[in-house]
Design an enzyme around this catalytic site. Structure first.
Site, short mmCIF file in Angstrom:
data_model
loop_
_atom_site.label_atom_id
_atom_site.label_comp_id
_atom_site.label_asym_id
_atom_site.label_seq_id
_atom_site.Cartn_x
_atom_site.Cartn_y
_atom_site.Cartn_z
CE1 TYR A 80 71.42 -28.24 34.37
CE2 TYR A 80 72.15 -30.22 35.59
CZ TYR A 80 71.26 -29.44 35.14
OH TYR A 80 70.05 -29.98 35.43
CB VAL A 87 71.13 -24.27 35.64
CG1 VAL A 87 72.30 -24.74 35.10
CG2 VAL A 87 71.63 -23.29 37.11
CD GLU A 88 67.46 -28.76 33.15
OE1 GLU A 88 67.48 -28.18 31.55
OE2 GLU A 88 68.25 -29.47 33.30
CB SER A 89 63.59 -23.21 32.65
OG SER A 89 62.93 -23.15 34.41
#
Length: 208
Positions: A189, A101-103
């Site tokens: 998120y 999810v972050e990158s």
């Protein structure tokens, strides 16, 4: 034991600064000659290092619209995620889900707010964990895993709160009463990471 005491002391320090209406204060820490951890919003001792810096909210990372598509780590990256996660007593699938999810597993990812690398480390977080190059895969993974582990300890293994703090900063979670902050990015998120985690666990069970 000392680690837990330090974390409790840090939470108390952050809460005290909030009560004093010190907005978005940095917190510095050092251990004195008696072995007692000290926390302050000023760098009053040469031994002091930055412990926490309010992230002023989310990182500005790009979130996918859907949550139901499994994004597995690249084959070359998966063993590193697994080994580093286990070295910090983390479930590898949790660290992988966070990174997805972050990158999207892009080691060169950069958010508009300056978060870098696989785990999208903010500059203050990278500094806290001694990262010299946030785009270096090994350094980024170690720091991201350590940070996630520390957040799980700080929030009594509440994965929802730890993930919210990873995105918006632990100060934001504390500010809003140990709840997920009301930021649109953070509100999206947390379920996205948890959705990826559930999909990864399901895939692991199917493979066994």
């Amino acid at each position: 034991m000392q680690r837990s005491h330090s974390i409790r002391s840090a939470i108390a320090a952050i809460a005290l600064l909030s009560l004093c209406k010190v907005a978005y204060a940095d917190i510095y820490t050092f251990v004195d000659d008696n072995g007692v951890p000290n926390f302050s919003d000023q760098k009053t001792d040469p031994r002091a290092t930055l412990f926490w810096r309010d992230a002023h909210g989310p990182k500005g990372i790009a979130l996918a619209l859907g949550q139901d598509v499994l994004r597995k780590p690249p084959a070359a990256l998966s063993p590193q995620i697994d080994a580093i996660a286990r070295s910090y007593q983390l479930e590898p699938a949790l660290l992988a889900a966070l990174i997805s999810v972050e990158s999207r597993y892009n080691p060169r990812a950069l958010s508009p707010r300056g978060a870098k690398g696989l785990t999208q480390l903010m500059p203050a977080t990278a500094l806290r964990y001694g990262v010299r190059d946030a785009y270096d895969v090994k350094q980024n993974l170690h720091a991201g895993a350590r940070y996630l582990r520390d957040l799980l300890v700080m929030f009594d293994n509440d994965v929802h709160l730890a993930l919210a703090a990873f995105n918006a900063g632990e100060g934001s979670v504390l500010k809003y009463g140990r709840k997920i902050p009301p930021f649109a990015e953070t509100q999206h998120y947390v379920p996205q990471v948890l959705s990826q985690l559930a999909l990864m666990r399901r895939a692991e069970r199917a493979a066994d």
